[in-house]
Design an enzyme around this catalytic site. Structure first.
Site, PDB file in Angstrom:
ATOM      1  N   GLY A  78       0.830  -1.269   0.055  1.00 14.97           N
ATOM      2  CA  GLY A  78       0.054  -0.066   0.090  1.00 14.97           C
ATOM      3  C   GLY A  78       0.938   1.179  -0.027  1.00 14.97           C
ATOM      4  O   GLY A  78       1.858   1.252   0.560  1.00 14.97           O
ATOM      5  N   ARG A 142       1.182  -5.852  -4.950  1.00 11.76           N
ATOM      6  CA  ARG A 142       1.307  -6.799  -3.738  1.00 11.76           C
ATOM      7  C   ARG A 142       1.747  -8.118  -4.294  1.00 11.76           C
ATOM      8  O   ARG A 142       1.335  -8.943  -3.458  1.00 11.76           O
ATOM      9  CB  ARG A 142      -0.124  -6.686  -3.251  1.00 11.76           C
ATOM     10  CG  ARG A 142      -0.469  -5.398  -2.580  1.00 11.76           C
ATOM     11  CD  ARG A 142      -1.848  -5.741  -1.368  1.00 11.76           C
ATOM     12  NE  ARG A 142      -2.208  -4.469  -0.865  1.00 11.76           N
ATOM     13  CZ  ARG A 142      -1.375  -4.039   0.112  1.00 11.76           C
ATOM     14  NH1 ARG A 142      -0.558  -4.375   0.623  1.00 11.76           N
ATOM     15  NH2 ARG A 142      -2.155  -2.890   0.573  1.00 11.76           N
ATOM     16  N   ASP A 173       5.256  -7.705   5.619  1.00 10.61           N
ATOM     17  CA  ASP A 173       5.263  -8.812   4.518  1.00 10.61           C
ATOM     18  C   ASP A 173       6.233  -8.520   3.611  1.00 10.61           C
ATOM     19  O   ASP A 173       7.273  -9.670   3.228  1.00 10.61           O
ATOM     20  CB  ASP A 173       3.811  -8.941   4.009  1.00 10.61           C
ATOM     21  CG  ASP A 173       2.721  -9.500   5.137  1.00 10.61           C
ATOM     22  OD1 ASP A 173       3.185 -10.111   5.902  1.00 10.61           O
ATOM     23  OD2 ASP A 173       1.791  -9.363   4.780  1.00 10.61           O
TER      24      ASP A 173
HETATM   25  P1  FBP Z   1       0.526  -1.933   3.550  1.00  5.50           P
HETATM   26  O1  FBP Z   1       0.338  -2.858   4.813  1.00  5.50           O
HETATM   27  O2  FBP Z   1       0.839  -2.690   2.382  1.00  5.50           O
HETATM   28  O3  FBP Z   1       1.314  -0.916   3.724  1.00  5.50           O
HETATM   29  O4  FBP Z   1      -0.871  -1.575   3.255  1.00  5.50           O
HETATM   30  C1  FBP Z   1      -1.534  -0.844   4.042  1.00  5.50           C
HETATM   31  C2  FBP Z   1      -3.184  -0.465   3.866  1.00  5.50           C
HETATM   32  O5  FBP Z   1      -3.524   0.792   3.502  1.00  5.50           O
HETATM   33  C3  FBP Z   1      -3.931  -1.120   5.082  1.00  5.50           C
HETATM   34  O6  FBP Z   1      -4.261  -0.037   6.166  1.00  5.50           O
HETATM   35  C4  FBP Z   1      -5.210  -1.529   4.326  1.00  5.50           C
HETATM   36  O7  FBP Z   1      -5.907  -2.543   4.982  1.00  5.50           O
HETATM   37  C5  FBP Z   1      -4.749  -2.029   3.001  1.00  5.50           C
HETATM   38  O8  FBP Z   1      -3.358  -1.252   2.580  1.00  5.50           O
HETATM   39  C6  FBP Z   1      -5.612  -1.896   1.765  1.00  5.50           C
HETATM   40  O9  FBP Z   1      -4.934  -2.518   0.679  1.00  5.50           O
HETATM   41  P2  FBP Z   1      -5.335  -2.166  -0.920  1.00  5.50           P
HETATM   42  O10 FBP Z   1      -4.434  -0.913  -1.201  1.00  5.50           O
HETATM   43  O11 FBP Z   1      -4.968  -3.275  -1.528  1.00  5.50           O
HETATM   44  O12 FBP Z   1      -6.649  -1.969  -0.906  1.00  5.50           O
END
Ligand code: FBP
Length: 549
Positions: A78, A142, A173
């Site tokens: 993210g 991801r 991760d």
């Molecule tokens: P990271 O752990 O990769 O930094 O992601 C953070 C986050 O914003 C979380 O708070 C949220 O649950 C998730 O990403 C949402 O994922 P996506 O961007 O795939 O919708």
């Protein structure tokens, strides 16, 4: 690129640096390290990267000549404000180490490494992104690199470009992945170092060597501005309860920090829900009770902060989600061929234990469907897509209806739901994140130049002025333990959840009743980039309370 006036003004901001990164630098190695738990297992799986010492960079007396390197960088997972500054710090740092150094950005996250999609990051490219939010300079993704075939493809692509080192800017991760790659490259004598950088707005990648992940500061300030605005609206119109769900995955750090910044009437903390073994009904009763009491004072409005991951911490829901994770992994093909959500729910219900099946079938269909959404590549439930605020509004409404019937509630209740997540992830980084990230980038360039691999860049002493920050590196293996993922035990970086006897939670707990019954809202306003230090340069309450400053 059409630039806003703020973007143009921010281009000329030069991030504040620790004194030790301003001139010649010397490397100081500390004691050998152990993993946080499951030492025997982790040591066996990471024979080449286990037990390395923590590193500190201090001011040196003479500049070193480092050999020229070609470095690849990826942004993983993210978005988090400050990623572009890690890249600009890395770029400037590499050029300081050797004018011949080159930086390549792999596109779209880890898949860029296997698909060999890259651009060279030159000054012309990097300069446009200094002090800006977003990950759009090279994109993110991801994809999880877990197969040997993928690792070998990365080696092949890096060799073709002459790359000696990779920098993985990611969360827990992604940094686990970085360490797995570092170990594999050492085992294969591939000659490619791997360095991680702690990113995530969630704030759950922190430990004794990493004080905070970058992006947490800016994201919390952005959400707090919005919460403050809503609170002022609530206190003006006096007719709505605003149920505000906040991103942050499992941990409630964002929710807690925003509560400390804005003083809402109710704050739910997932870790507390789990520790007290609360059910969804208990949470609803807690909220309804405060609504009733505020109504007795004539206040039929308020704000309620809810961490997005709370459903995973209600014990019965946690059990249900864990069973769903296993069932969906095991019966993926059977579930995927079913046409309707109802068919999928019915199929899954037959595979659940009796206790979980009862919970599952009593949930509103829309909510049950959200619990079955695809897991992310690391096996996490996508809590950002689960609309807990709507579920809670409906449940509180139903509870208050009963109380009204029995004569125990005479007020009014209008619930409005909000979700704050994506709007905070690419905000223009606060001065703190801009400075912190730039220092992390320079630190990563030094770890590479010193020949290190399997390390995460770290910058400590963050509540002191930037001059006094302490840059260095920590072996990623020291942050690891064994956890169940996709139904199997895996080595992963231990997530930092909210500690209930830690200072930030205690501060909330001490003030909760006062904030619930009174209207003690704080309106933080937007992030400021120019102006007095106390407005522009302070970091989060969480970090200041943790470091008792
Ligand atoms: P990271 O752990 O990769 O930094 O992601 C953070 C986050 O914003 C979380 O708070 C949220 O649950 C998730 O990403 C949402 O994922 P996506 O961007 O795939 O919708």
């Amino acid at each position: 690129m059409v630039k806003s006036p703020l973007q143009i003004a921010r281009e000329s901001y030069f991030p504040k640096l620790p004194a030790s990164l301003k001139g010649a630098v010397k490397i100081v190695e500390g004691n050998k390290t152990e993993s946080v738990a499951d030492q025997a297992d982790i040591k066996k799986m990471f024979p080449n990267t286990y037990g390395m010492p923590v590193i500190t960079f201090e001011s040196g007396s003479e500049s070193k000549e480092y050999p020229a390197v070609k470095v690849g960088v990826i942004l993983s997972g993210g978005q988090a404000p400050g990623g572009h500054n890690v890249i600009s710090g890395l770029f400037d740092g590499l050029l300081n180490c050797n004018k011949e150094n080159k930086l390549f950005g792999f596109l779209g996250g880890p898949s860029g490494l296997t698909d060999n999609q890259f651009v060279e990051l030159t000054a012309e490219v990097v300069d446009h992104y200094r002090n800006t939010g977003g990950f759009d300079i090279i994109g993110s993704g991801r994809t999880k690199l877990e197969e040997e075939a993928q690792f070998d493809k990365v080696i092949e692509n890096c060799k073709a470009l002459g790359i000696n080192a990779l920098v993985v800017i990611g969360g827990d991760d992604s940094n686990t992945n970085a360490c797995v790659l570092a170990e594999y490259f050492l085992q294969k004598k591939a000659g490619i170092q791997v360095i991680g950088v702690p990113k995530t707005i969630d704030g759950d990648l922190k430990n004794e060597v990493v004080e905070t992940s970058f992006g947490f500061d800016t994201a919390c300030k952005t959400y707090s501005e919005l919460i403050g605005n809503i609170q002022r609206d609530a206190n003006s119109a006096k007719k709505y309860y605003h149920f505000i769900r906040l991103m942050g995955r499992s941990a409630s750090h964002i929710c807690l920090e925003c509560a400390l910044q804005t003083q809402p009437n109710i704050t739910i903390i997932s870790e507390e829900v789990e520790a007290k073994g609360l059910t969804l009904d208990d949470i609803v009763d807690y909220i309804a009770d405060i609504v009733v009491k505020r109504a007795e004072n004539g206040d039929n409005f308020g704000t309620i902060l809810i961490p997005e991951g709370v459903v995973e911490f209600v014990p019965a829901m946690k059990k249900l989600i864990s069973e769903l994770n296993d069932i969906l992994a095991k019966h993926e093909t059977e579930v995927n061929v079913l046409d309707s959500n109802k068919d999928r729910r019915d199929f899954v219900a037959t595979k659940l234990t009796e206790e979980s099946a009862t919970v599952f079938t009593h949930l509103p269909n829309s909510f049950a469907n959200q619990l079955m959404l695809d897991r992310d590549p690391h096996g996490n439930v996508q809590v950002s897509a689960i609309e807990t605020e709507k579920l809670l509004i409906d449940m509180v409404k139903a509870r208050l209806k009963k109380l009204k019937k029995s004569g125990d509630f005479s007020g009014k209740f209008g619930g409005l739901g909000h979700f704050f997540g994506y709007e905070g992830r690419c905000a223009t980084p606060s001065n703190f994140d801009a400075d912190y990230c730039y220092s992390l980038g320079i630190t990563a360039s030094l770890l590479i130049s010193e020949g290190k691999s399997g390390y995460m860049a770290s910058v400590k002493n963050l509540t002191a002025p930037a001059e006094e920050w302490i840059p260095g590196g920590a072996p990623i293996t020291m942050m690891m333990n064994m956890e169940k993922r996709h139904g199997a035990m895996k080595p992963v970086i231990q997530k930092a959840l909210v500690v209930l006897d830690g200072a930030p939670f205690k501060k909330l707990d001490e003030n909760r009743e006062d904030w619930a019954m009174g209207t003690k809202y704080v309106y933080p306003g937007p992030i400021q980039y120019f102006g007095p230090k106390e407005v522009c340069d302070t970091t989060t309450h969480t970090l200041r309370l943790e470091q008792a400053k």
